[in-house]
Design a protein around this motif. Structure first.
Motif, PDB file in Angstrom:
ATOM      1  N   PRO A  56       0.797  -1.274  -0.012  1.00 46.68           N
ATOM      2  CA  PRO A  56      -0.021  -0.040  -0.073  1.00 46.68           C
ATOM      3  C   PRO A  56       0.688   1.410  -0.050  1.00 46.68           C
ATOM      4  O   PRO A  56       0.807   2.295  -0.874  1.00 46.68           O
ATOM      5  N   VAL A  57       1.743   1.502   1.005  1.00 44.51           N
ATOM      6  CA  VAL A  57       2.510   2.737   1.146  1.00 44.51           C
ATOM      7  C   VAL A  57       3.562   2.653   0.008  1.00 44.51           C
ATOM      8  O   VAL A  57       4.065   3.648  -0.795  1.00 44.51           O
ATOM      9  N   GLY A  58       3.995   1.381  -0.247  1.00 40.40           N
ATOM     10  CA  GLY A  58       5.197   1.409  -1.278  1.00 40.40           C
ATOM     11  C   GLY A  58       4.709   1.613  -2.455  1.00 40.40           C
ATOM     12  O   GLY A  58       5.258   2.416  -3.483  1.00 40.40           O
ATOM     13  N   ARG A  59       3.501   1.345  -3.098  1.00 39.43           N
ATOM     14  CA  ARG A  59       3.155   1.677  -4.321  1.00 39.43           C
ATOM     15  C   ARG A  59       2.695   3.241  -4.612  1.00 39.43           C
ATOM     16  O   ARG A  59       2.955   3.790  -5.463  1.00 39.43           O
ATOM     17  N   ILE A  60       2.312   3.767  -3.380  1.00 42.66           N
ATOM     18  CA  ILE A  60       2.170   5.271  -3.545  1.00 42.66           C
ATOM     19  C   ILE A  60       3.440   5.796  -3.716  1.00 42.66           C
ATOM     20  O   ILE A  60       3.727   6.606  -4.464  1.00 42.66           O
ATOM     21  N   VAL A  61       4.340   5.653  -2.832  1.00 43.38           N
ATOM     22  CA  VAL A  61       5.750   6.177  -3.151  1.00 43.38           C
ATOM     23  C   VAL A  61       6.414   5.921  -4.323  1.00 43.38           C
ATOM     24  O   VAL A  61       6.993   6.789  -5.003  1.00 43.38           O
ATOM     25  N   ALA A  62       6.260   4.574  -4.782  1.00 43.28           N
ATOM     26  CA  ALA A  62       6.846   4.137  -6.268  1.00 43.28           C
ATOM     27  C   ALA A  62       6.290   5.028  -7.409  1.00 43.28           C
ATOM     28  O   ALA A  62       6.699   5.501  -8.381  1.00 43.28           O
ATOM     29  N   VAL A 113       2.833  -0.300 -10.412  1.00 47.34           N
ATOM     30  CA  VAL A 113       2.336   1.151 -10.772  1.00 47.34           C
ATOM     31  C   VAL A 113       3.372   1.855 -11.544  1.00 47.34           C
ATOM     32  O   VAL A 113       3.518   2.815 -12.285  1.00 47.34           O
ATOM     33  N   VAL A 114       4.750   1.349 -11.285  1.00 53.64           N
ATOM     34  CA  VAL A 114       5.814   2.103 -12.372  1.00 53.64           C
ATOM     35  C   VAL A 114       5.587   1.808 -13.635  1.00 53.64           C
ATOM     36  O   VAL A 114       5.938   2.514 -14.496  1.00 53.64           O
ATOM     37  N   GLY A 115       5.332   0.547 -13.759  1.00 51.08           N
ATOM     38  CA  GLY A 115       5.292   0.074 -15.190  1.00 51.08           C
ATOM     39  C   GLY A 115       3.964   0.771 -15.829  1.00 51.08           C
ATOM     40  O   GLY A 115       4.041   0.699 -16.907  1.00 51.08           O
ATOM     41  N   ILE A 116       3.005   0.790 -15.082  1.00 51.35           N
ATOM     42  CA  ILE A 116       1.640   1.454 -15.423  1.00 51.35           C
ATOM     43  C   ILE A 116       1.944   2.704 -15.987  1.00 51.35           C
ATOM     44  O   ILE A 116       1.655   3.248 -16.959  1.00 51.35           O
ATOM     45  N   GLN A 117       2.803   3.441 -15.108  1.00 51.23           N
ATOM     46  CA  GLN A 117       3.144   4.879 -15.391  1.00 51.23           C
ATOM     47  C   GLN A 117       4.166   4.817 -16.768  1.00 51.23           C
ATOM     48  O   GLN A 117       3.909   5.799 -17.461  1.00 51.23           O
ATOM     49  N   HIS A 118       4.945   3.866 -16.898  1.00 50.28           N
ATOM     50  CA  HIS A 118       5.924   3.842 -17.998  1.00 50.28           C
ATOM     51  C   HIS A 118       5.363   3.668 -19.324  1.00 50.28           C
ATOM     52  O   HIS A 118       5.081   4.305 -20.282  1.00 50.28           O
ATOM     53  N   VAL A 119       4.081   2.790 -19.442  1.00 47.76           N
ATOM     54  CA  VAL A 119       3.519   2.270 -20.541  1.00 47.76           C
ATOM     55  C   VAL A 119       2.443   3.437 -21.004  1.00 47.76           C
ATOM     56  O   VAL A 119       2.416   3.912 -22.251  1.00 47.76           O
ATOM     57  N   ALA A 120       1.894   4.450 -19.926  1.00 47.45           N
ATOM     58  CA  ALA A 120       1.205   5.318 -20.178  1.00 47.45           C
ATOM     59  C   ALA A 120       1.711   6.519 -21.037  1.00 47.45           C
ATOM     60  O   ALA A 120       1.076   7.388 -21.496  1.00 47.45           O
ATOM     61  N   ALA A 367      -1.911   6.005 -10.483  1.00 50.12           N
ATOM     62  CA  ALA A 367      -1.733   4.497 -10.182  1.00 50.12           C
ATOM     63  C   ALA A 367      -1.272   4.150  -9.059  1.00 50.12           C
ATOM     64  O   ALA A 367      -1.453   3.157  -8.365  1.00 50.12           O
ATOM     65  N   GLY A 368      -0.344   4.917  -8.344  1.00 52.83           N
ATOM     66  CA  GLY A 368       0.221   4.689  -6.758  1.00 52.83           C
ATOM     67  C   GLY A 368      -0.999   4.759  -6.085  1.00 52.83           C
ATOM     68  O   GLY A 368      -1.093   3.668  -5.030  1.00 52.83           O
ATOM     69  N   PHE A 369      -1.699   5.682  -5.952  1.00 46.83           N
ATOM     70  CA  PHE A 369      -3.004   5.642  -5.113  1.00 46.83           C
ATOM     71  C   PHE A 369      -3.870   4.460  -5.314  1.00 46.83           C
ATOM     72  O   PHE A 369      -4.309   3.823  -4.298  1.00 46.83           O
ATOM     73  N   ILE A 370      -4.313   4.363  -6.809  1.00 49.25           N
ATOM     74  CA  ILE A 370      -5.390   3.271  -6.811  1.00 49.25           C
ATOM     75  C   ILE A 370      -4.594   1.882  -6.911  1.00 49.25           C
ATOM     76  O   ILE A 370      -5.460   1.094  -6.266  1.00 49.25           O
ATOM     77  N   GLY A 371      -3.537   1.747  -7.519  1.00 49.58           N
ATOM     78  CA  GLY A 371      -3.005   0.386  -7.317  1.00 49.58           C
ATOM     79  C   GLY A 371      -2.280  -0.060  -5.863  1.00 49.58           C
ATOM     80  O   GLY A 371      -1.750  -0.849  -5.757  1.00 49.58           O
ATOM     81  N   GLY A 372      -1.906   1.026  -5.123  1.00 55.60           N
ATOM     82  CA  GLY A 372      -1.415   1.019  -3.687  1.00 55.60           C
ATOM     83  C   GLY A 372      -2.211   0.912  -2.717  1.00 55.60           C
ATOM     84  O   GLY A 372      -2.213  -0.411  -1.994  1.00 55.60           O
ATOM     85  N   LEU A 373      -3.130   1.642  -2.314  1.00 54.29           N
ATOM     86  CA  LEU A 373      -4.249   1.375  -1.142  1.00 54.29           C
ATOM     87  C   LEU A 373      -4.870   0.114  -1.414  1.00 54.29           C
ATOM     88  O   LEU A 373      -5.187  -0.469  -0.430  1.00 54.29           O
ATOM     89  N   SER A 374      -5.292  -0.030  -2.477  1.00 52.26           N
ATOM     90  CA  SER A 374      -6.235  -1.340  -2.867  1.00 52.26           C
ATOM     91  C   SER A 374      -5.473  -2.441  -2.417  1.00 52.26           C
ATOM     92  O   SER A 374      -6.213  -3.402  -2.099  1.00 52.26           O
ATOM     93  N   THR A 375      -4.275  -2.608  -2.544  1.00 50.82           N
ATOM     94  CA  THR A 375      -3.424  -3.996  -2.065  1.00 50.82           C
ATOM     95  C   THR A 375      -3.636  -4.336  -0.720  1.00 50.82           C
ATOM     96  O   THR A 375      -3.471  -5.354  -0.152  1.00 50.82           O
ATOM     97  N   THR A 376      -4.256  -3.334   0.175  1.00 52.26           N
ATOM     98  CA  THR A 376      -4.556  -3.738   1.653  1.00 52.26           C
ATOM     99  C   THR A 376      -5.492  -4.905   1.626  1.00 52.26           C
ATOM    100  O   THR A 376      -5.540  -5.553   2.618  1.00 52.26           O
ATOM    101  N   ALA A 377      -6.160  -4.930   0.759  1.00 51.38           N
ATOM    102  CA  ALA A 377      -7.369  -5.646   0.644  1.00 51.38           C
ATOM    103  C   ALA A 377      -6.838  -7.214   0.694  1.00 51.38           C
ATOM    104  O   ALA A 377      -7.070  -8.078   1.354  1.00 51.38           O
ATOM    105  N   GLY A 378      -5.414  -7.281   0.076  1.00 53.00           N
ATOM    106  CA  GLY A 378      -4.787  -8.636   0.023  1.00 53.00           C
ATOM    107  C   GLY A 378      -4.267  -9.010   1.372  1.00 53.00           C
ATOM    108  O   GLY A 378      -4.100 -10.231   1.794  1.00 53.00           O
ATOM    109  N   ILE A 379      -4.012  -8.025   2.293  1.00 55.57           N
ATOM    110  CA  ILE A 379      -3.707  -8.460   3.756  1.00 55.57           C
ATOM    111  C   ILE A 379      -5.031  -8.952   4.611  1.00 55.57           C
ATOM    112  O   ILE A 379      -5.040  -9.784   5.179  1.00 55.57           O
ATOM    113  N   VAL A 380      -6.194  -8.191   4.318  1.00 56.20           N
ATOM    114  CA  VAL A 380      -7.171  -8.361   4.797  1.00 56.20           C
ATOM    115  C   VAL A 380      -8.141  -9.475   4.553  1.00 56.20           C
ATOM    116  O   VAL A 380      -8.561 -10.384   5.341  1.00 56.20           O
TER     117      VAL A 380
END
Length: 436
Positions: A56-62, A113-120, A367-380
């Motif tokens: 979650p935090v890592g994707r936001i930063v990335a 999210v880095v790859g999403i940004q790159h391709v975009a 992409a960091g926000f949407i693809g980052g915080l959403s991964t918290t669900a993978g913990i829950v």
């Protein structure tokens, strides 16, 4: 340095494939690790969820770093760090240290999210769905490949697997750094870098549609990664007798069987993701808007409808998985996982066919926000799956109490016929600051 958008797509895709392979390599060997260290089912659930802790935090930063410093540098750094720690984990004998090291290796998941940004930065609005789908779908195959191939290739010797995965990651990092290029033009790169500030970040985070897309990605990709981590243990415990009846025995045999069944969801979720991007493009070209409430006149409205349909399908397949488990039918559970994987791919591909269009000047931040915080669900999710009195009931609980409200919120947020990305929390104040 001469380059082409197809080359950049290949570099990003292969780098993400290897990151995904490293990310869930722990799950592929969870039966071996559990047996070696005598883990309980609660500890197994904790191990499964730990793969997501840094995302979650890592994707936001990335995402911010990709906008600020460029995708090649950011991606190479991720591969290098995760590769080095993966190598170190191959020589660890303490479970506590191994657990900590594998949490760090799981940072590889932020590369998405880095790859999403790159391709975009290289593909236009008419082909963005297919391009992002190819990147993410092919890359996501790494999880299924890990569950299917690694136990067969290395048996119960997870140490050797961690060593080789880390060493090859360092090679890929060098390739990305040498041949990767941040954007198709200097002007585009400068624009994105300029918008990667606190004001732009808060603007994205406070939009209703961004929150809705984040939650939609939580019930699609968040579910996918949770299943990647959870399913090997689920099949081992939930269908133990059925697997033994198929002729598998011992830790190694159970691990191969459980990994094979678990890979079904991951492979379908990955392999159909390019198709989902294509379908989003097709909905757009044909102008299909079949759902009620969701906007119909926006330039990208058909893409909103494609995602809405996908969320409905995911909810139904989750309930079906509980039914199959309660029936004790291993075959039906695998078939439902196929349908679930396809439904997940529809939503993941549909989400990131929209993100670059809604937030074209802040692709990494969004992409960091949407693809980052959403991964918290993978913990829950794994914690819910392992927390009930019956191992099969968790899927229905998640569908009823989480997925239905998320789908309804998405319909509400996508109802605007005029630029839904303008509407959000503290709408007036944020828009005034943005205009200034």
């Amino acid at each position: 340095m001469k380059t082409h958008k197809v080359e950049q797509l290949i570099i990003a895709t292969f780098g993400f494939f290897w990151c995904f392979l490293m990310w869930f390599s722990t799950a592929a060997f969870s039966p071996s690790i559990a047996s070696h260290y005598h883990l309980s089912i609660k500890a197994l659930g904790l191990l499964a969820s730990s793969a997501i802790w840094m995302a979650p935090v890592g994707r936001i930063v990335a995402g911010w770093a990709a906008d600020r410093f460029g995708a090649p540098r950011t991606f190479a750094l991720i591969l290098s760090v995760c590769g080095a720690v993966s190598i170190a984990s191959a020589f660890t004998t303490s479970y506590k240290l191994l657990f900590a090291e594998r949490v760090i290796v799981a940072i590889a998941g932020v590369a998405f999210v880095v790859g999403i940004q790159h391709v975009a930065q290289w593909f236009g609005p008419h082909e963005i769905g297919t391009a992002e789908g190819l990147f993410a779908g092919t890359g996501n195959v790494g999880a299924g490949a890990g569950a299917l191939v690694l136990p067969r290739l290395f048996g119960t010797n997870y140490q050797a697997a961690f060593l080789w995965l880390g060493a090859i990651a360092l090679v890929i990092a060098a390739w990305y750094l040498v041949r990767g290029q941040a954007a198709s033009s200097a002007a585009q790169q400068a624009l994105v870098r300029k918008q990667s500030n606190l004001r732009g970040t808060l603007f994205v985070w406070s939009r209703y549609i961004a929150i809705a897309l984040m939650l939609a990605y939580a019930m699609s990709f968040g579910l996918e990664i949770a299943m990647n981590a959870w399913l090997p243990g689920y099949f081992t415990r939930g269908f133990h007798a059925q697997i033994l009846a198929l002729g598998f025995s011992g830790v190694a045999g159970l691990q191969i069987a459980a990994g094979t069944f678990a890979a079904v969801q991951s492979f379908t979720a990955s392999l159909f993701r390019p198709f989902s991007g294509f379908m989003s493009d097709l909905f757009q070209r044909k102008g299909w808007t079949p759902l009620p409430l969701i906007a119909k006149t926006l330039p990208y409205a058909p893409r909103l409808h494609w995602l809405g349909l996908s969320l409905i399908l995911i909810t139904f397949t989750m309930g079906s998985l509980t039914v199959a488990g309660l029936m004790g039918s291993l075959h039906l559970s695998v078939l439902v996982l196929v349908a679930m994987g396809v439904s997940i791919s529809f939503a993941t591909g549909g989400t990131f066919a929209l993100v670059p269009l809604l937030f074209h000047d802040r692709p990494g931040v969004a992409a960091g926000f949407i693809g980052g915080l959403s991964t918290t669900a993978g913990i829950v999710y794994p914690l819910i799956f392992s927390g009930g009195h019956n191992i099969h009931f968790g899927y229905a609980y998640v569908a009823l109490y989480l997925f239905v409200p998320i789908t309804l919120f998405y319909f509400w947020a996508a109802r605007y016929e005029r630029a839904p990305q303008e509407h959000g929390l503290m709408e007036h104040q944020v828009l005034v600051a943005e205009a200034a």
